[in-house]
Design a protein around this motif. Structure first.
Motif, PDB file in Angstrom:
ATOM      1  N   ALA A   1       9.958   0.565   3.946  1.00  0.00           N
ATOM      2  CA  ALA A   1       8.505   0.716   4.018  1.00  0.00           C
ATOM      3  C   ALA A   1       7.830  -0.614   4.344  1.00  0.00           C
ATOM      4  O   ALA A   1       6.901  -0.674   5.160  1.00  0.00           O
ATOM      5  CB  ALA A   1       7.982   1.270   2.690  1.00  0.00           C
TER       6      ALA A   1
ATOM      7  N   VAL B   1       8.246  -1.397   8.059  1.00  0.00           N
ATOM      8  CA  VAL B   1       7.324  -0.637   8.910  1.00  0.00           C
ATOM      9  C   VAL B   1       5.917  -1.218   8.834  1.00  0.00           C
ATOM     10  O   VAL B   1       5.243  -1.386   9.866  1.00  0.00           O
ATOM     11  CB  VAL B   1       7.329   0.852   8.507  1.00  0.00           C
ATOM     12  N   VAL B   2       5.461  -1.546   7.639  1.00  0.00           N
ATOM     13  CA  VAL B   2       4.108  -2.088   7.474  1.00  0.00           C
ATOM     14  C   VAL B   2       3.966  -3.411   8.221  1.00  0.00           C
ATOM     15  O   VAL B   2       2.985  -3.633   8.954  1.00  0.00           O
ATOM     16  CB  VAL B   2       3.779  -2.280   5.976  1.00  0.00           C
TER      17      VAL B   2
END
Length: 416
Positions: free
Chosen positions: A204, A207-208
């Motif tokens: 995560a 991706v951020v």
């Protein structure tokens, strides 16, 4: 071959194919869809870290790795120079900068050219940048393993300072330094990949960070476009951040590549492009320029815009294939492999599961020896190749060679 390395082969093949295609069809979707140069520098950085680690393990000096890399890179450039420089001299290069012709031998800066040979010299910025990153790699790797995040961000900060602060450097030095800084972060993301740091980064968070880099760079491009209204590659800092975000996503995960061995034609194509990557990169602009001239002579515009561009592209691929067959073996010789006409996949190319890289332990595995320890365009000064002969009938839209993309082209001087 480990699945991770075959994945690298696939990424490199896609990057080379995208460069060739984009220089024929300069579509924004191609420019933004896959930042080839950032990806290739990241792959080069990962493989350079691997080579330096192997050298340290056998108590070899880092300069042996540098020499080995340059030995594999430079002979293909020498072949191009042996053709391009005499041809330029025969086509009106009346007062060449003789001292700078040495850059065709050792590309410490962009090798010079006249207008006729600009398409041949255009892609050489990549070799210049690659050479300097290879030379700096022992020190960069040493620094990265002691302060990863600051060292990753430092080139972007320095590049930003160069863009807003007058340094008074000669243009050749400024352009070279700016391009090295623009791709140093991508190169060191290769270090992070090799050391397993990216694999341990939460998905995560990856991706951020990646989306923030890509979206932020695109927003900067839209808000502060280049004075000439060019693409994102005309803004060095924006393109550096964009490339880093895209590359981070590609290197964080290693998808399975077993399917590639079962797709025999594609497997063979990936192997061929990787074995001839430098030749393809160095000669593709020449092939495209020659194809445009040939297409005009054949009056391909009578086929309509799509037929003209498609026909020209096929001619370019044919010419490039002929060059690869004739001189591609130089890459085999420089890599100390038996010369081959058409490299083919071997049993070793079949991917096998690879163990996850162990976390790097600088104090245990890399002492002071670690400190010693791959492809393929000019910026705004790049001129175009030979103009196509004028025809009595107006041709359709010619395949564009209006700009050799991927090298950040914004001048590294403050705006007025």
């Amino acid at each position: 071959m480990a699945a991770r390395e075959r994945y690298f082969d696939l990424l490199r093949a896609i990057a080379i194919a995208r460069v060739v295609t984009y220089h024929m069809f300069p579509l924004t979707a191609l420019e933004l869809g896959f930042p080839s140069m950032g990806v290739m520098f990241a792959l080069g950085g990962s493989l350079m870290a691997l080579s330096l680690d192997k050298a340290a393990a056998r108590a070899a000096q880092g300069h042996t790795v540098i020499i080995s890399r340059l030995r594999r890179l430079l002979p293909a450039l020498w072949v191009l120079g042996a053709v391009a420089v005499p041809v330029m001299l025969l086509h009106g290069w009346e007062d060449p900068p003789w001292a700078q012709l040495l850059f065709w031998v050792l590309p410490l800066a962009d090798p010079p050219s006249n207008e006729f040979g600009a398409e041949a010299a255009g892609p050489l910025w990549y070799l210049v940048t690659y050479l300097w990153l290879v030379v700096f790699s022992p020190g960069l790797l040493w620094l990265y393993r002691r302060a990863p995040l600051p060292v990753l961000v430092a080139p972007l900060v320095l590049l930003g300072l160069m863009l807003v602060t007058p340094l008074g450097l000669p243009e050749l030095v400024e352009r070279t330094a700016g391009t090295v800084l623009a791709f140093a972060t991508s190169w060191m993301l290769g270090f992070a990949h090799r050391d397993g740091h990216l694999r341990r980064l939460p998905g995560a968070a990856t991706v951020v960070i990646a989306v923030a880099c890509v979206v932020g760079a695109l927003a900067w491009w839209q808000a502060y476009p280049d004075d000439e209204g060019g693409g994102i590659t005309d803004l060095p800092l924006a393109y550096a951040v964009f490339s880093a975000g895209f590359t981070l996503m590609l290197l964080r995960w290693t998808p399975p590549t077993g399917w590639l061995a079962r797709a025999r034609f594609l497997d063979a194509l990936v192997t061929l492009i990787n074995a001839r990557a430098v030749t393809i990169y160095l000669w593709h602009n020449v092939a495209i320029t020659a194809a445009i001239v040939a297409g005009n002579a054949l009056e391909l515009w009578n086929l309509g815009p799509v037929g003209e561009q498609g026909g020209t592209f096929l001619i370019a691929l044919g010419l490039l294939s002929a060059v690869v067959l004739m001189i591609g073996w130089v890459e085999d010789v420089s890599a100390k492999r038996p010369p081959r006409l058409l490299p083919r996949p071997t049993a070793a190319s079949t991917p096998e599961p690879a163990p996850a890289p162990a976390p790097h332990q600088p104090q245990a595995a890399h002492g002071p020896a670690a400190h010693h320890g791959s492809v393929a365009t000019h910026g705004p000064a790049a001129a175009h190749g030979p103009a196509a002969p004028h025809q009595p009938s107006p041709p359709g839209p010619a395949p564009a060679t209006a700009r050799i993309e991927d090298q950040p082209t914004q001048r590294l001087t403050p705006r007025p």
